[in-house]
Scaffold this active site. Structure first.
Site, short mmCIF file in Angstrom:
data_model
loop_
_atom_site.label_atom_id
_atom_site.label_comp_id
_atom_site.label_asym_id
_atom_site.label_seq_id
_atom_site.Cartn_x
_atom_site.Cartn_y
_atom_site.Cartn_z
NE ARG A 193 -5.22 -4.51 -2.40
CZ ARG A 193 -5.60 -5.88 -2.33
NH1 ARG A 193 -7.07 -6.23 -2.29
NH2 ARG A 193 -4.73 -6.75 -2.90
CG HIS A 201 -3.38 -2.48 -6.19
ND1 HIS A 201 -3.46 -3.72 -6.77
CD2 HIS A 201 -3.11 -2.32 -5.03
CE1 HIS A 201 -3.26 -4.32 -5.60
NE2 HIS A 201 -2.89 -3.52 -4.60
N GLY A 239 1.68 4.74 -13.70
CA GLY A 239 1.27 6.11 -13.10
C GLY A 239 -0.29 6.40 -12.72
CB SER A 264 -4.24 2.16 -16.65
OG SER A 264 -3.60 1.68 -15.43
CG ASN A 272 -4.84 -5.15 -9.97
OD1 ASN A 272 -4.54 -4.60 -9.05
ND2 ASN A 272 -4.38 -4.80 -11.10
CB THR A 291 -4.43 1.04 10.48
OG1 THR A 291 -5.11 1.12 11.68
CG2 THR A 291 -5.20 2.10 9.57
CB THR A 319 -9.26 0.03 16.02
OG1 THR A 319 -7.80 0.17 15.57
CG2 THR A 319 -9.31 0.27 17.29
#
Length: 322
Positions: free
Chosen positions: A67, A71, A77, A81, A96, A195, A245
């Protein structure tokens, strides 16, 4: 005659050399999986060791690192940062406020710095860490293209505007990903990272208490136990995104969607009688296809507007510009 012959025989190889040189210079420096082969040959092994250690301590960290890379790439890009503490910081952006794993990337960067000072960017450490985190919990691997450089500034405003949110409808999500040159199949595949990992009660409370929403009644009842109604009542309480799971990277997330057991509204809209239903069905039936598409989508995501060549810097510490 001899003069012209000399000019001709000299000019042709020079012309070929010039044309070759022009072809060699790309419009934009390209990422390459062999970027550090000569300058820091132990970089990938060093990062992998660090990430494996972190995930072995806490399995949830695998989801957090994937993640974190996502982010980062969706804002300015893939330039690291998001890791900056300098003001203004993307860490303070509302989008965030539940992102974590910063200290794991800092540790991996420090380990690389100890063997190759000033060579490997924080952006590349983050990209490699996401891949290694996936592998550590049984997920797919992929070849990470390297050569990103780090930004010297962050953009919390863009973080709040560009990052997808848990309550977005399908059309908005598709448009959001499209701005990053990621199509609906990329979007569904990348969503499959749910998942693994957990979500906070505040992000799914509206869904589990909405009787009109497309949700399995038993699943909603189970989730309500740890997510009470009321202002600030258990907002930070966690629930696994995949109840079956939660610590293994598999395709069970998509099976959940087919059974109307997606935890977030933005999860369930992927299977709600619309254009992405067929992709969800395909992934729920074929884990290999999902794994392959997820890996390919992670590579494409990692290619979002990287700083390369002479752009950006190699930060010594990921938390601050040099």
């Amino acid at each position: 005659m001899g003069y012209h012959k000399t000019i001709g025989t000299t000019f042709v190889p020079i012309l070929i050399l010039l044309l070759s040189f022009m072809n060699y210079i790309p419009c934009k420096a390209q990422l390459s999986p062999t970027f550090y082969d000569n300058t820091c040959p132990n970089a990938l092994t060093t990062i992998r060791t660090s990430i494996r250690t972190a995930v072995s301590r806490e399995r949830r960290m695998a989801a957090s690192l994937i993640r974190l890379h996502f982010h980062d790439c969706f804002v300015q890009g893939c330039d690291a940062s998001i890791l900056l503490d300098d003001s203004p910081s993307e860490k303070t952006a509302f989008a965030n406020n539940a992102v974590r794993g910063y200290e794991v990337i800092d540790a991996a960067k420090a380990a690389v710095e100890s063997v190759c000072p000033g060579v490997v960017s924080c952006a590349d450490v983050l990209a490699v860490a996401a891949r290694d985190a996936s592998v550590a919990v049984g997920g797919p691997s992929w070849t990470v293209r390297l050569g990103r450089r780090d930004s010297t500034s962050a953009n919390p405003t863009q973080a709040n505007s560009d990052l997808p949110r848990a309550n977005m409808d399908l059309a908005t999500l598709i448009a959001n990903f499209n701005t990053k040159n990621l199509g609906p199949r990329d979007m569904v595949a990348l969503s499959g990272s749910h998942t693994i990992g957990q979500a906070r009660c505040v992000t799914f409370r509206a869904r589990i208490y909405n009787n009109a929403s497309d949700i399995d009644a038993g699943f909603a009842s189970t989730r309500r136990r740890n997510c009470p109604v009321g202002p600030n009542d258990g907002d930070g309480n966690l629930a696994p995104l995949d109840l079956v799971t939660p610590n293994s990277f598999d395709n069970n997330y998509f099976r959940n969607l087919v059974q109307r057991r997606g935890l977030l509204a933005s999860d369930q809209v992927l299977f709600s009688g619309d254009s992405t239903d067929s992709i969800v069905t395909e992934y729920s039936n074929n884990p290999r296809t999902f794994a392959s598409d997820f890996a390919a989508a992670m590579v494409r995501m990692g290619d979002i507007d990287p700083l390369t060549g002479t752009n950006g810097v190699i930060r010594n510490l990921c938390t601050t510009s040099n």
